[in-house]
Design a protein around this motif. Structure first.
Motif, short mmCIF file in Angstrom:
data_model
loop_
_atom_site.label_atom_id
_atom_site.label_comp_id
_atom_site.label_asym_id
_atom_site.label_seq_id
_atom_site.Cartn_x
_atom_site.Cartn_y
_atom_site.Cartn_z
N CYS A 245 0.84 -1.21 0.00
CA CYS A 245 0.00 0.00 0.00
C CYS A 245 0.87 1.25 0.00
N VAL A 246 1.92 1.25 0.80
CA VAL A 246 2.84 2.39 0.87
C VAL A 246 3.58 2.56 -0.45
N VAL A 247 4.09 1.46 -0.98
CA VAL A 247 4.84 1.51 -2.24
C VAL A 247 3.98 2.05 -3.37
N TRP A 248 2.76 1.54 -3.50
CA TRP A 248 1.88 2.00 -4.57
C TRP A 248 1.54 3.47 -4.41
N ALA A 249 1.31 3.91 -3.18
CA ALA A 249 0.99 5.33 -2.95
C ALA A 249 2.16 6.23 -3.33
N VAL A 250 3.35 5.86 -2.91
CA VAL A 250 4.55 6.67 -3.18
C VAL A 250 4.86 6.68 -4.68
N VAL A 251 4.82 5.51 -5.30
CA VAL A 251 5.13 5.41 -6.73
C VAL A 251 4.13 6.21 -7.56
N MET A 252 2.84 6.06 -7.25
CA MET A 252 1.82 6.72 -8.06
C MET A 252 1.83 8.23 -7.89
N ILE A 253 2.02 8.71 -6.66
CA ILE A 253 2.04 10.17 -6.47
C ILE A 253 3.29 10.77 -7.12
N ALA A 254 4.40 10.03 -7.09
CA ALA A 254 5.63 10.52 -7.73
C ALA A 254 5.44 10.61 -9.25
N ILE A 255 4.84 9.58 -9.85
CA ILE A 255 4.60 9.59 -11.30
C ILE A 255 3.60 10.69 -11.65
N GLY A 256 2.53 10.79 -10.87
CA GLY A 256 1.49 11.78 -11.14
C GLY A 256 2.02 13.20 -11.09
N ILE A 257 2.79 13.52 -10.04
CA ILE A 257 3.35 14.86 -9.91
C ILE A 257 4.34 15.15 -11.03
N PHE A 258 5.18 14.18 -11.36
CA PHE A 258 6.18 14.36 -12.41
C PHE A 258 5.51 14.67 -13.76
N VAL A 259 4.55 13.86 -14.14
CA VAL A 259 3.88 14.05 -15.44
C VAL A 259 3.09 15.36 -15.44
N PHE A 260 2.40 15.63 -14.35
CA PHE A 260 1.57 16.84 -14.28
C PHE A 260 2.42 18.10 -14.37
N LYS A 261 3.51 18.14 -13.60
CA LYS A 261 4.38 19.32 -13.61
C LYS A 261 5.08 19.50 -14.96
N LYS A 262 5.39 18.41 -15.62
CA LYS A 262 6.07 18.47 -16.92
C LYS A 262 5.16 19.00 -18.02
N THR A 263 3.87 18.81 -17.85
CA THR A 263 2.95 19.13 -18.95
C THR A 263 1.99 20.28 -18.68
N GLU A 264 1.85 20.72 -17.43
CA GLU A 264 0.80 21.68 -17.10
C GLU A 264 0.96 23.02 -17.81
N HIS A 265 2.17 23.40 -18.18
CA HIS A 265 2.36 24.69 -18.86
C HIS A 265 1.76 24.68 -20.27
N LYS A 266 1.44 23.49 -20.79
CA LYS A 266 0.85 23.38 -22.12
C LYS A 266 -0.67 23.22 -22.08
N PHE A 267 -1.23 23.09 -20.90
CA PHE A 267 -2.68 22.82 -20.77
C PHE A 267 -3.49 23.88 -21.49
N ILE A 268 -3.13 25.13 -21.30
CA ILE A 268 -3.91 26.25 -21.82
C ILE A 268 -4.04 26.18 -23.35
N LEU A 269 -3.12 25.52 -24.02
CA LEU A 269 -3.15 25.41 -25.47
C LEU A 269 -4.14 24.35 -25.96
N TYR A 270 -4.52 23.42 -25.06
CA TYR A 270 -5.35 22.29 -25.47
C TYR A 270 -6.74 22.28 -24.86
N ILE A 271 -6.96 23.12 -23.85
CA ILE A 271 -8.27 23.14 -23.22
C ILE A 271 -9.16 24.24 -23.78
#
Length: 271
Positions: A245-271
């Motif tokens: 449970c701990v591993v899945w929580a840590v892994v998923m939040i790390a992936i989610g934050i990484f992808v979100f932060k890498k792409t959020e500056h482009k959101f305004i162009l696609y929404i």
């Protein structure tokens, strides 16, 4: 240096307070919208899992019960836990797209929208858990001190769902097909998770080792097992269950934050 540190501390504190206020307002708004013009209101959040439990107990009790004690309680715990993940990720996935008009007008931290959906799902889970307590009362299952571990399980599940929501919300902005594919994934995931059946069935029927591995490494299997251990079986979850449970929580939040932060500056162009 002291002034600089103090200013930075005040900025962080102010940002946190602002984000917390926005989260409260968003959750409150969703709550009011969901139960607007509903006669029974929040009672539906209690009745829905109870009705689902009754129907599924009648349908599955003879096929999948497999000598499970208090099968309806086993079933409702699995249902509301999986529903929490399903609801929070489905809503979180479209949160950025649905908030496009707001994001174009004012400057606000974008991550608040997927996280807010998870917190709103947690509120609904709290109401649904009243149904669990009612079923426990019916079957005369007395809560034990193991209930103090419930916040731990919910915290890990919230972190896991937040990470998954951040990942899906970013993906949905660029690839709208994700919204259709996720429904298929959730359905398959539900059947793969021992919500209405017992994983011991696989062992007793000599299922291949890789099938057992897939089921036991399934994140929702471990979160549901955690919930059942403390509520139904009234025991401390195994080290393996808690660790996964701990591993899945840590892994998923790390992936989610990484992808979100890498792409959020482009959101305004696609929404």
């Amino acid at each position: 240096m002291a002034d600089s540190s103090a200013n930075h501390s005040n900025y962080v504190s102010g940002t946190f307070s602002k984000d917390a206020f926005i989260l409260r307002q968003l959750v409150s708004t969703d709550f009011k919208l969901k139960y607007r013009r509903s006669i029974l209101g929040v009672v539906w959040s209690v009745l829905n899992p109870l009705l689902m439990m009754i129907v599924m107990s009648v349908v599955f009790s003879y096929m999948f019960r497999y000598n499970i004690e208090n099968y309806p309680l086993y079933l409702i715990i699995g249902n509301i836990t999986f529903a929490f993940m399903s609801d929070s990720t489905n809503q979180g996935m479209t949160s950025i797209i649905n908030a496009s008009s707001l994001l174009k007008k004012i400057k606000v931290d974008r991550f608040l929208f997927p996280v807010q959906k998870v917190l709103f799902a947690l509120v609904n889970f709290a109401f649904s858990f009243v149904a669990v307590l009612a079923v426990m009362l019916w079957f005369r299952v007395v809560p034990t001190w193991h209930f103090i571990l419930l916040p731990v399980c919910l915290l890990l599940l919230v972190v896991f769902c937040s990470g998954l929501g951040l990942l899906l919300s970013a993906a949905a902005v660029f690839f709208r097909d994700v919204m259709h594919l996720w429904g298929v994934v959730i359905t398959a995931w539900n059947y793969l998770t021992p919500v209405f059946w017992d994983a011991q069935m696989l062992v007793d029927n000599h299922a291949p080792w890789f099938v057992l591995a897939v089921v036991r490494l399934n994140p929702m299997y471990n979160y549901i097992q955690f919930m059942r251990d403390i509520v139904l079986w009234q025991t401390v979850p195994s080290f393996e269950t808690v660790a996964l449970c701990v591993v899945w929580a840590v892994v998923m939040i790390a992936i989610g934050i990484f992808v979100f932060k890498k792409t959020e500056h482009k959101f305004i162009l696609y929404i």
